[in-house]
Design an enzyme around this catalytic site. Structure first.
Site, PDB file in Angstrom:
ATOM      1  N   GLU A   1      -2.289  -2.961   1.406  1.00  0.00           N
ATOM      2  CA  GLU A   1      -3.607  -3.341   0.887  1.00  0.00           C
ATOM      3  C   GLU A   1      -3.498  -3.883  -0.539  1.00  0.00           C
ATOM      4  O   GLU A   1      -4.196  -4.835  -0.905  1.00  0.00           O
ATOM      5  CB  GLU A   1      -4.566  -2.149   0.942  1.00  0.00           C
ATOM      6  CG  GLU A   1      -4.766  -1.549   2.330  1.00  0.00           C
ATOM      7  CD  GLU A   1      -5.099  -2.582   3.397  1.00  0.00           C
ATOM      8  OE1 GLU A   1      -5.699  -3.624   3.076  1.00  0.00           O
ATOM      9  OE2 GLU A   1      -4.746  -2.352   4.568  1.00  0.00           O
TER      10      GLU A   1
ATOM     11  N   VAL B   1      18.402  -4.700 -19.954  1.00  0.00           N
ATOM     12  CA  VAL B   1      19.647  -3.934 -19.892  1.00  0.00           C
ATOM     13  C   VAL B   1      20.380  -4.336 -18.626  1.00  0.00           C
ATOM     14  O   VAL B   1      19.905  -4.083 -17.519  1.00  0.00           O
ATOM     15  CB  VAL B   1      19.380  -2.414 -19.894  1.00  0.00           C
ATOM     16  CG1 VAL B   1      20.692  -1.650 -19.745  1.00  0.00           C
ATOM     17  CG2 VAL B   1      18.661  -1.998 -21.167  1.00  0.00           C
TER      18      VAL B   1
ATOM     19  N   LEU C   1      17.257  -3.664 -12.436  1.00  0.00           N
ATOM     20  CA  LEU C   1      15.948  -4.295 -12.595  1.00  0.00           C
ATOM     21  C   LEU C   1      16.161  -5.715 -13.097  1.00  0.00           C
ATOM     22  O   LEU C   1      16.896  -5.930 -14.058  1.00  0.00           O
ATOM     23  CB  LEU C   1      15.080  -3.513 -13.591  1.00  0.00           C
ATOM     24  CG  LEU C   1      14.621  -2.116 -13.162  1.00  0.00           C
ATOM     25  CD1 LEU C   1      13.887  -1.439 -14.313  1.00  0.00           C
ATOM     26  CD2 LEU C   1      13.718  -2.209 -11.939  1.00  0.00           C
TER      27      LEU C   1
ATOM     28  N   GLU D   1      15.351  -8.570 -15.245  1.00  0.00           N
ATOM     29  CA  GLU D   1      14.602  -8.688 -16.482  1.00  0.00           C
ATOM     30  C   GLU D   1      14.853 -10.044 -17.116  1.00  0.00           C
ATOM     31  O   GLU D   1      15.678 -10.826 -16.640  1.00  0.00           O
ATOM     32  CB  GLU D   1      15.006  -7.542 -17.431  1.00  0.00           C
ATOM     33  CG  GLU D   1      14.671  -6.177 -16.850  1.00  0.00           C
ATOM     34  CD  GLU D   1      15.380  -5.024 -17.562  1.00  0.00           C
ATOM     35  OE1 GLU D   1      14.696  -4.074 -17.936  1.00  0.00           O
ATOM     36  OE2 GLU D   1      16.605  -5.089 -17.730  1.00  0.00           O
TER      37      GLU D   1
END
Length: 614
Positions: free
Chosen positions: A335, A404, A409, A411
């Site tokens: 949703e 980092v 992640l 970035e």
């Protein structure tokens, strides 16, 4: 250099495998019993935390050793997280509980690049992990010995036989009602997949029905919500979105709106309440209502589309439908995807052979993957709508930090990030620099294999039916060519149907889909109900009026099935198309349903040859 505690826990398999047991997820057939034995070695001078930043578990699944790496989800809460509930006399009670040293983790299986894990370590280990493409659940057993845990496949949880559950969103185009029609819009290049960092500050509201369901145990409700958001946060990492819980409101006294089975009404009321009340007391980007109400038809969730940051429409409603936390988390993720401009997946959308999270029906097991289409729609939403509220990280948190390399992640300034060099499982990426290797041709796609284009002629999309045409890689692109299929109107399934957009729609399969394997097509007399022209039985709806079917068109209106118990069984939903005979279905010899009329097949498809789905 900050030293990080590493904990090794050895799990010894209990001498037997159980055949059947009732757990929190339901009745489970075939499970393994394990005993976690925690062995910790703190570095000299290290500060003891209640819950370590990283943990490692070694155990066996089906006799094979696996290593599960876990890392605390430090982006789960904002530092100024707050929650509200109400006393028996109706007083509002708002607190800021300490959440820094929480017990919720993300993880992965060593040497399994596609693995995921979402685990609570609050009282034993509870959650799910994906291993070699299969979903497993783990939870503590409620024996006198609190160290015992059950590990079992998702597929081994018994489920009630019922019609498939689905999202109630039926209009998923942009507000301008201009859908993305070109296949090129659904091609996600490697460059496009490097999504910009975005942050969703999430507020969740729990209705009184859930309080009643848990006998007023607010602590249990909080744990349920925290694990939901832990999984949602993990799923959205693939779009480089950090979802942080900033606020939880529990309607412990009574509901603040009339929560009802009409999902469109409940969604509208919740949006109004969010705009007029909730936004004034707590800043957030998106609000989701979790309820026990059984929505009309098969609907288990609904949301406004392309609405993120809108004061009223950045909301969704979700039925607390399953005792399995993962299932409810996936529904809420779905949703929220609509709020981010992502419509339901079509037949041409893929997730590498696995189900996709934006399918209109929840898959079994539920998917944690966004399709190529979903990624393209999300990218377009960011470009066209430029939602401002998700640009900034939650306030007062240490979530925002300089890039980092090695933290998994993606970035600013990075082309990829697969973790440390010793743990990196992604060969396209140079783990030391977080840049793609110079020889990389592609990163993903049906025609991408080990960072290079697949050989021309390699099949990338098999034919789904005799009406479909298989597609092969070109050798020059990572993407499978646009889906093509045989001409509409070509006979199929031994003349029981006619091809329509790559499928062979017949009523028998539609009854099977709605009511299960015991259902078949009803007798002709049942279809005469479609001549009534009321909200249940009709052919078309025009200007808010239900148009009855002409006698020759009765088999193009509401679908009737015989499921042994009810000879004229039908399914009604707010969705005008759900439960109706599908377009292109054979309604008589040489005739098909077109615009709810039974017309000559050659007339219906006279201008068509070979179509491609978009």
């Amino acid at each position: 250099m900050i030293q990080v505690l590493l904990v090794t826990i050895c799990l010894a398999v209990f001498p037997y495998q159980g055949s059947s047991i009732i757990l929190e997820s339901g009745n489970v057939n075939d499970y393994e019993v394990m005993y976690p034995q925690k062995v910790a070695a703190l570095p000299k001078g290290a500060v003891q935390q209640k819950y370590e930043d990283t943990m490692q578990y070694e155990f066996k699944v089906n006799g094979e050793p696996v290593v599960l790496h876990l890392e605390k989800n430090k982006g789960l809460f904002s530092e100024d997280y707050s929650e509200t509930h109400y006393s028996p006399d109706g007083r509002e009670i708002t607190t800021n509980p300490p959440v820094e040293d929480h017990c919720y983790y993300h993880g992965r299986i060593q040497n399994d690049a596609d693995s995921t894990a979402s685990i609570s370590a609050c009282n034993g280990l509870k959650g799910h992990f994906k291993l070699q493409g299969e979903m497993y659940l783990i939870e503590p057993l409620k024996f006198s010995d609190s160290e015992a845990h059950a590990v079992y496949k998702y597929e081994n949880v018994e489920k009630e036989e019922e019609a498939p559950k689905m999202c109630g969103v039926t209009q998923t185009n942009w507000e301008s009602d201009e859908p993305i029609k070109k296949a090129s819009k659904l091609v996600v290049t490697a460059e496009q997949q490097r999504f910009p960092r975005r942050y969703i500050k999430l507020a969740i509201v729990v209705d009184h029905g859930i309080v009643t369901k848990h006998h007023g145990n607010l602590k249990k409700i909080r744990k349920w919500i925290y694990q939901l958001v832990n999984t949602i946060n993990n799923i959205y990492r693939s779009l480089n979105i950090l979802v942080a819980l900033v606020y939880l409101e529990i309607w412990s006294k009574q509901n603040k709106i009339t929560v009802q089975s009409a999902s469109n009404v409940t969604l509208d009321l919740f949006g109004d309440w969010r705009e007029s009340v909730l936004l004034k007391q707590r800043s957030h980007d998106c609000a989701q209502l979790l309820t026990t109400i059984d929505f009309d038809g098969p609907t288990i969730g609904k949301a406004y589309t392309a609405s993120m940051c809108d004061p009223k429409r950045s909301v969704g409603i979700v039925q607390d439908y399953s005792p399995i936390n993962l299932v409810v988390a996936v529904i809420m993720t779905h949703e929220m995807g609509h709020n981010l401009g992502i419509p339901h997946d079509g037949n041409s959308c893929t997730c590498g052979g696995f189900p996709c999270i934006m399918s209109p029906m929840i898959s079994d097991p539920p998917s944690e993957l966004f399709s190529n289409c979903s990624k393209a729609y999300y990218q377009t939403f960011l470009t066209d709508h430029k939602p401002q509220c998700i640009l900034n990280a939650p306030s007062k948190t240490d979530i925002v930090s300089p890039p980092v390399c090695g933290n998994e992640l993606l970035e600013a300034g990075e082309e990829c990030d697969c973790g440390s060099p010793e743990n990196c499982q992604y060969q396209c990426c140079d783990a030391a620099s977080c840049k793609l290797h110079s020889w990389v041709k592609c990163e993903s796609g049906e025609c991408c294999d080990q960072c290079r284009f697949r050989t021309a002629g390699t099949e990338c999309r098999a034919a789904e039916s005799e009406c479909d045409i298989p597609e092969s890689c070109t050798g020059q692109s990572a993407d499978c060519p646009t889906d093509r299929f045989h001409r509409n109107g070509q006979p199929c399934l031994y003349n029981h149907g006619y091809c329509y957009n790559g499928k062979c729609p017949i009523m028998f399969y539609q009854c099977y889909f709605l009511f299960g394997s015991n259902a078949t097509v009803a007798e002709d007399d049942c279809f005469n109900n479609n001549k009534k022209g009321d909200k249940y039985f009709y052919c078309r709806k025009e200007n808010e009026k239900y148009i009855p079917c002409a006698q020759e068109d009765v088999k193009c209106g509401r679908l009737f099935c015989d499921n042994k118990k009810y000879p004229c069984h039908y399914n009604y939903s707010e969705d005008l198309d759900f439960g109706m005979v599908d377009h292109g279905t054979k309604c008589a010899d040489g005739k098909v349903c077109s615009n709810r009329q039974c017309v000559d097949v050659n007339e219906a498809y006279k201008s068509t040859t070979v179509f491609s789905l978009i």
